[in-house]
Design a protein around this motif. Sequence first.
Motif, short mmCIF file in Angstrom:
data_model
loop_
_atom_site.label_atom_id
_atom_site.label_comp_id
_atom_site.label_asym_id
_atom_site.label_seq_id
_atom_site.Cartn_x
_atom_site.Cartn_y
_atom_site.Cartn_z
N ALA A 343 20.11 -37.22 41.01
CA ALA A 343 19.10 -37.41 42.07
C ALA A 343 19.07 -38.86 42.54
O ALA A 343 18.96 -39.13 43.74
CB ALA A 343 17.73 -36.99 41.55
N ILE A 344 19.18 -39.80 41.60
CA ILE A 344 19.18 -41.21 41.99
C ILE A 344 20.42 -41.54 42.82
O ILE A 344 20.34 -42.27 43.82
CB ILE A 344 19.11 -42.10 40.73
N ARG A 345 21.57 -40.99 42.42
CA ARG A 345 22.81 -41.34 43.10
C ARG A 345 22.93 -40.68 44.47
O ARG A 345 23.34 -41.31 45.44
CB ARG A 345 24.01 -40.93 42.23
N HIS A 346 22.60 -39.41 44.56
CA HIS A 346 22.85 -38.65 45.78
C HIS A 346 21.63 -38.53 46.68
O HIS A 346 21.77 -38.07 47.82
CB HIS A 346 23.35 -37.24 45.42
N ALA A 347 20.47 -38.88 46.19
CA ALA A 347 19.26 -38.84 47.02
C ALA A 347 18.46 -40.11 46.80
O ALA A 347 17.34 -40.09 46.25
CB ALA A 347 18.43 -37.60 46.68
N PRO A 348 19.00 -41.27 47.23
CA PRO A 348 18.29 -42.54 46.98
C PRO A 348 16.97 -42.63 47.75
O PRO A 348 16.09 -43.43 47.38
CB PRO A 348 19.29 -43.59 47.45
N ASN A 349 16.80 -41.85 48.81
CA ASN A 349 15.56 -41.88 49.59
C ASN A 349 14.65 -40.71 49.25
O ASN A 349 13.80 -40.33 50.09
CB ASN A 349 15.89 -41.87 51.09
N ALA A 350 14.82 -40.12 48.10
CA ALA A 350 14.00 -38.97 47.72
C ALA A 350 12.54 -39.37 47.60
O ALA A 350 12.20 -40.45 47.11
CB ALA A 350 14.49 -38.38 46.40
N SER A 351 11.67 -38.48 48.06
CA SER A 351 10.22 -38.73 47.95
C SER A 351 9.64 -38.13 46.69
O SER A 351 8.52 -38.47 46.31
CB SER A 351 9.50 -38.15 49.18
N ARG A 352 10.39 -37.26 46.06
CA ARG A 352 9.91 -36.67 44.81
C ARG A 352 11.11 -36.21 43.97
O ARG A 352 12.09 -35.69 44.50
CB ARG A 352 8.98 -35.48 45.08
N ILE A 353 11.01 -36.43 42.70
CA ILE A 353 11.97 -35.92 41.72
C ILE A 353 11.14 -35.37 40.57
O ILE A 353 10.52 -36.13 39.82
CB ILE A 353 12.92 -37.01 41.21
N THR A 354 11.08 -34.05 40.48
CA THR A 354 10.23 -33.41 39.48
C THR A 354 11.09 -32.84 38.36
O THR A 354 12.10 -32.18 38.61
CB THR A 354 9.39 -32.29 40.11
N VAL A 355 10.68 -33.09 37.15
CA VAL A 355 11.36 -32.60 35.96
C VAL A 355 10.37 -31.78 35.16
O VAL A 355 9.28 -32.26 34.81
CB VAL A 355 11.90 -33.76 35.10
N ARG A 356 10.74 -30.53 34.88
CA ARG A 356 9.87 -29.63 34.09
C ARG A 356 10.68 -29.13 32.90
O ARG A 356 11.78 -28.57 33.07
CB ARG A 356 9.39 -28.46 34.93
N VAL A 357 10.13 -29.30 31.72
CA VAL A 357 10.75 -28.83 30.49
C VAL A 357 9.75 -27.90 29.81
O VAL A 357 8.62 -28.33 29.49
CB VAL A 357 11.14 -29.98 29.55
N ALA A 358 10.16 -26.66 29.61
CA ALA A 358 9.28 -25.66 29.00
C ALA A 358 9.89 -25.20 27.68
O ALA A 358 11.00 -24.63 27.66
CB ALA A 358 9.08 -24.48 29.94
N TYR A 359 9.16 -25.46 26.59
CA TYR A 359 9.59 -25.02 25.27
C TYR A 359 8.89 -23.71 24.93
O TYR A 359 7.65 -23.66 24.84
CB TYR A 359 9.25 -26.07 24.21
N ALA A 360 9.64 -22.66 24.77
CA ALA A 360 9.08 -21.36 24.40
C ALA A 360 9.56 -20.98 23.01
O ALA A 360 10.26 -21.75 22.32
CB ALA A 360 9.49 -20.30 25.43
N THR A 361 9.18 -19.78 22.60
CA THR A 361 9.57 -19.34 21.26
C THR A 361 11.05 -19.02 21.18
O THR A 361 11.70 -19.31 20.17
CB THR A 361 8.76 -18.09 20.87
N ASP A 362 11.58 -18.46 22.27
CA ASP A 362 12.97 -18.00 22.24
C ASP A 362 13.94 -18.91 22.97
O ASP A 362 15.15 -18.79 22.76
CB ASP A 362 13.07 -16.59 22.85
N ASP A 363 13.45 -19.77 23.85
CA ASP A 363 14.38 -20.59 24.61
C ASP A 363 13.70 -21.85 25.11
O ASP A 363 12.49 -22.02 24.97
CB ASP A 363 14.97 -19.79 25.79
N VAL A 364 14.51 -22.72 25.70
CA VAL A 364 14.05 -23.93 26.36
C VAL A 364 14.55 -23.89 27.80
O VAL A 364 15.74 -23.64 28.03
CB VAL A 364 14.56 -25.20 25.65
N THR A 365 13.67 -24.12 28.74
CA THR A 365 14.03 -24.09 30.16
C THR A 365 13.82 -25.46 30.76
O THR A 365 12.78 -26.10 30.55
CB THR A 365 13.17 -23.05 30.92
N VAL A 366 14.81 -25.91 31.52
CA VAL A 366 14.76 -27.21 32.19
C VAL A 366 14.90 -26.97 33.68
O VAL A 366 15.83 -26.27 34.12
CB VAL A 366 15.87 -28.16 31.69
N ARG A 367 13.99 -27.54 34.47
CA ARG A 367 14.04 -27.43 35.92
C ARG A 367 13.92 -28.83 36.52
O ARG A 367 12.99 -29.56 36.19
CB ARG A 367 12.92 -26.54 36.45
#
Length: 423
Positions: A343-367
């Motif tokens: 995101a830093i390299r290819h979108a230097p003018n980005a207005s938002r960079i959101t990172v979501r990490v969800a830890y569940a019982t069976d898996d981990v999801t990264v968005r």
Amino acid sequence: MTKAGEPEVRILEDADLRLPRPPGVIRRFWARHPLFTDILIALACLLLAIPGATNARRVDSAGAGPGAEAPWWGFSLVIVLLILATSAALLVRRRVPLLPFALATALQLTTIAAPHGAAVPALVVATYALAVYGSNRICVIAALACTVLVTLATAAALAVTDPALALMSALNTFFNTGFSVLVGALVGVNIGNRRRWIAAILDRSRQLVIERDQQAELAAAAERERIAREMHDIVSHSLTVIVALTEGAGATADRDRARDATDAAAATARQALNEMRTMLGVLRTDGVASPLAPLAPVPPQESVAVAQRAGFPVSLSTTGEDHVPAPIAYAVGRIVQEGVTNAIRHAPNASRITVRVAYATDDVTVRIDNDGVRPASTPPGFGLRGLAERAALLGGELRSEGRDGTWRLRARIPIPHPVQGDA
């Protein structure tokens, strides 16, 4: 099995197998000189057969009287020619074992008219060659066919000329021919089975050597890919942050902010240097400062904090408890690090960079989502491919796509659970 080679010769040639040297000086000599061996055997059979040919006799009813024996030189000449042909055929017994056996059988059939032992040596060697260079089945069939054919031919011929001697002569021919082929078959089957057994062991050894080399190549390729992923994650992320920080420091007139940016760039460089030193230490083989443990996981919070210090609008939200195994935690940290770096390299003018990490019982999801994506001017690199490989190694999956100026990255890694009963 080679045409004229012995298993011992192949043992000497296969240096990579590191097999012991075959025993016996004489045996090794014969194995190294197969043509010389065949010539000696052919000459020996020829010398042993010549006396029988010169003493061939038959009863000549038109001769001196009943029971008188006289040389029959024309028939002896036929026997001599068959002996010569059979001895010459023994030179090719390794490639065409049926040829000398057929000629030896024809020579044995001449005993019907004039009893002699000229065919015995060649018949023994030819039967031996069938078992060694052909197969046990062919040897048994040929030996039985030769014995039955010669016996029946003898009985049929004498039944016409002298019925009283037909049975006795047939039995004599049966035991004479049967003993000759039996000796050759027993020795040949023993030697042939040993040769085929050794050849099978050598072939299996060669396959194991090839498989070992292939496994080594696959392991080396996998290690190169792992090193490439680690190098890319360390160098790409660190250099991207350093470039952003130094550009920000050069663009601002505030000395305090510029100093903070350069301090952050220096800290990022030192961290990258430490990670690089740790990774390269694993590759050392001299036993000095070579840690056996893998690199420590990179917390997502750290990657986000570095990007925030560089002035990028990065936000992080985490749900659930991050009590996951170290390999999964390491993979999640690298995915977040690479996603933020892209995101830093290819979108230097980005207005938002959101990172979501969800830890569940069976898996981990990264968005990871960001806007401000510009059309790609260079071909895609190795970062996303490395992340996909990293997730696949843990049984997960990773997808990324750009749409309407927004880039989305999704990763899911399952969490293994111990089976009941495991310690």
